[in-house]
Motif scaffolding. Sequence first.
Motif, PDB file in Angstrom:
ATOM      1  N   GLU A  52       0.827  -1.207   0.000  1.00  0.00           N
ATOM      2  CA  GLU A  52       0.000   0.000   0.000  1.00  0.00           C
ATOM      3  C   GLU A  52       0.864   1.261   0.000  1.00  0.00           C
ATOM      4  OE1 GLU A  52      -2.687  -0.297   3.314  1.00  0.00           O
ATOM      5  OE2 GLU A  52      -3.846  -1.900   2.358  1.00  0.00           O
ATOM      6  N   LYS A  81      -8.366   5.016  -4.959  1.00  0.00           N
ATOM      7  CA  LYS A  81      -8.649   3.896  -4.070  1.00  0.00           C
ATOM      8  C   LYS A  81     -10.140   3.582  -4.032  1.00  0.00           C
ATOM      9  CE  LYS A  81      -4.601   4.152  -1.094  1.00  0.00           C
ATOM     10  NZ  LYS A  81      -4.084   4.317   0.257  1.00  0.00           N
ATOM     11  N   ALA A  82     -10.984   4.618  -4.065  1.00  0.00           N
ATOM     12  CA  ALA A  82     -12.432   4.404  -4.062  1.00  0.00           C
ATOM     13  C   ALA A  82     -12.878   3.694  -5.336  1.00  0.00           C
ATOM     14  CB  ALA A  82     -13.162   5.737  -3.920  1.00  0.00           C
ATOM     15  N   GLN A  84     -10.993   1.825  -7.248  1.00  0.00           N
ATOM     16  CA  GLN A  84     -10.406   0.495  -7.215  1.00  0.00           C
ATOM     17  C   GLN A  84     -11.267  -0.434  -6.349  1.00  0.00           C
ATOM     18  OE1 GLN A  84      -6.538   0.204  -5.323  1.00  0.00           O
ATOM     19  NE2 GLN A  84      -5.840  -1.234  -6.911  1.00  0.00           N
ATOM     20  N   LYS A  85     -11.721   0.069  -5.210  1.00  0.00           N
ATOM     21  CA  LYS A  85     -12.553  -0.731  -4.317  1.00  0.00           C
ATOM     22  C   LYS A  85     -13.909  -1.021  -4.954  1.00  0.00           C
ATOM     23  CE  LYS A  85     -13.979  -1.072   0.472  1.00  0.00           C
ATOM     24  NZ  LYS A  85     -13.919  -0.487   1.791  1.00  0.00           N
ATOM     25  N   GLN A  88     -13.862  -3.985  -7.330  1.00  0.00           N
ATOM     26  CA  GLN A  88     -13.653  -5.317  -6.774  1.00  0.00           C
ATOM     27  C   GLN A  88     -15.011  -5.996  -6.595  1.00  0.00           C
ATOM     28  OE1 GLN A  88     -11.466  -4.695  -3.155  1.00  0.00           O
ATOM     29  NE2 GLN A  88      -9.510  -4.615  -4.205  1.00  0.00           N
ATOM     30  N   ASP A  90     -18.053  -8.115  -5.020  1.00  0.00           N
ATOM     31  CA  ASP A  90     -18.577  -8.302  -3.670  1.00  0.00           C
ATOM     32  C   ASP A  90     -18.622  -9.799  -3.393  1.00  0.00           C
ATOM     33  OD1 ASP A  90     -19.882  -8.330  -1.265  1.00  0.00           O
ATOM     34  OD2 ASP A  90     -21.618  -7.169  -1.943  1.00  0.00           O
TER      35      ASP A  90
END
Length: 192
Positions: A52, A81-82, A84-85, A88, A90
């Motif tokens: 990170e 980062k938002a 990227q998240k 992903q 669920d």
Amino acid sequence: MKKLMNLHIFDEGASGAEGASGNAGGKSGNNNGGSAGYTFEQAEEIATSRAEKATRAALADFYRKQGLSEEQITTAIADFKAKQKAQQPDVELLTRERDEAREKLQQYEQEKTLINKGVKNADLDYVMFKVSKLVDEKTDFAKAAEKFLKENPRYTGAGTYRVSTSTGSDNQNSGGNMNMTINDRIRAAAKR
């Protein structure tokens, strides 16, 4: 049980030659404050933290070269980062959907098994409930269904019979219908 891993921590300022000469998985001959035992979870946490930090440093360097201020860099990294998240999958949702699909497939297969054994649609839910109570580690659904239906043949149509209140069409030609006779007697008894 936690596995202990023997990892050698390298000082950022130390020369790479000392660390590179150490054994993989063992202590190096030169122990200048170096080797320590870590659990797998601790090692994973360290690796994640360093990854990170490296990602943040690379992004900050990229944005600096683009001419952004420190405040803009912080905002851009947070946005990165938002996004990227958000990309992903669920895992909980996917796992829940998979489990629901498995349950539906299992129910479909169980219904098919019961229908193939002759269970009527009207009795399907009840028989499935009763059979599922007989399922255990030693008995699968098919064997439990066979056992239940052997003990309760009425659900397969094998133990059913028809009741007729007349003697058939021959009786109509030879003096009247048996149903009419019975109905007349009931009416006569009701008038008294």
